[in-house]
Motif scaffolding. Structure first.
Motif, mmCIF file in Angstrom:
data_model
loop_
_atom_site.group_PDB
_atom_site.id
_atom_site.type_symbol
_atom_site.label_atom_id
_atom_site.label_comp_id
_atom_site.label_asym_id
_atom_site.label_seq_id
_atom_site.Cartn_x
_atom_site.Cartn_y
_atom_site.Cartn_z
ATOM 1 N N ILE A 58 0.854 -1.203 0.000
ATOM 2 C CA ILE A 58 0.000 0.000 0.000
ATOM 3 C C ILE A 58 0.885 1.247 0.000
ATOM 4 N N SER A 59 1.894 1.254 0.843
ATOM 5 C CA SER A 59 2.782 2.410 0.981
ATOM 6 C C SER A 59 3.586 2.667 -0.286
ATOM 7 N N GLU A 60 4.149 1.616 -0.850
ATOM 8 C CA GLU A 60 4.952 1.756 -2.067
ATOM 9 C C GLU A 60 4.109 2.271 -3.229
ATOM 10 N N LYS A 61 2.932 1.698 -3.402
ATOM 11 C CA LYS A 61 2.071 2.130 -4.506
ATOM 12 C C LYS A 61 1.612 3.568 -4.325
ATOM 13 N N LEU A 62 1.291 3.952 -3.095
ATOM 14 C CA LEU A 62 0.855 5.320 -2.838
ATOM 15 C C LEU A 62 1.970 6.313 -3.161
ATOM 16 N N THR A 63 3.171 6.057 -2.676
ATOM 17 C CA THR A 63 4.269 7.003 -2.931
ATOM 18 C C THR A 63 4.587 7.083 -4.427
ATOM 19 N N GLU A 64 4.488 5.975 -5.124
ATOM 20 C CA GLU A 64 4.737 5.984 -6.575
ATOM 21 C C GLU A 64 3.657 6.781 -7.311
ATOM 22 N N ARG A 65 2.404 6.596 -6.921
ATOM 23 C CA ARG A 65 1.315 7.356 -7.566
ATOM 24 C C ARG A 65 1.458 8.857 -7.305
ATOM 25 N N LEU A 66 1.813 9.227 -6.079
ATOM 26 C CA LEU A 66 1.982 10.650 -5.752
ATOM 27 C C LEU A 66 3.137 11.260 -6.540
ATOM 28 N N LYS A 67 4.184 10.490 -6.744
ATOM 29 C CA LYS A 67 5.323 10.958 -7.529
ATOM 30 C C LYS A 67 4.924 11.135 -8.997
ATOM 31 N N THR A 68 4.186 10.160 -9.527
ATOM 32 C CA THR A 68 3.779 10.190 -10.924
ATOM 33 C C THR A 68 2.738 11.272 -11.198
#
Length: 121
Positions: A58-68
């Motif tokens: 959950i954490s990894e996907k969230l940070t990646e989406r926020l970056k993208t």
């Protein structure tokens, strides 16, 4: 490729975070409005993952989406252990817990005023 949003409010960011958490099956998602309570952020979001693996995912996907989507390079603490991950986006702080760890710390009680009910997302 998605264009990076450059003009967004903390509410827009909050909505994107809540959507990401829902997509990744985060459980018991709670949002707390921090305006007038703290200068550190506008909102806090607290949620649970069923296991250390899900908390990390959950954490990894969230940070990646926020970056993208927003160009935000979030500050992340606790990702290695997978018990409790803190993601600081600036305007919104996200806590992703394993249920037992969340119950132990009870952050909702610390930030809500007496008698207040947290907003469930």
């Amino acid at each position: 490729m998605t264009a990076v949003q450059t003009d967004w409010s903390s509410e827009t960011l909050l909505d994107a975070i809540l959507s990401s958490l829902q997509d990744d099956k985060a459980e018991d998602v709670t949002q707390i409005n921090l305006r007038g309570k703290s200068e550190m952020a506008d909102y806090m979001v607290i949620c649970s993952g069923r296991s250390s693996r899900q908390v990390a995912s959950i954490s990894e996907k969230l940070t990646e989406r926020l970056k993208t989507e927003f160009g935000i390079h979030s500050k992340v603490e606790g990702a290695d252990a997978g018990d409790w991950v803190l993601i600081d986006t600036g305007d919104v702080i996200v806590h992703v817990f394993r249920p037992e760890v969340r119950e132990f710390y009870q952050l909702e009680k610390m930030w809500l005023t007496a008698g207040a009910t947290p907003a469930k997302a």
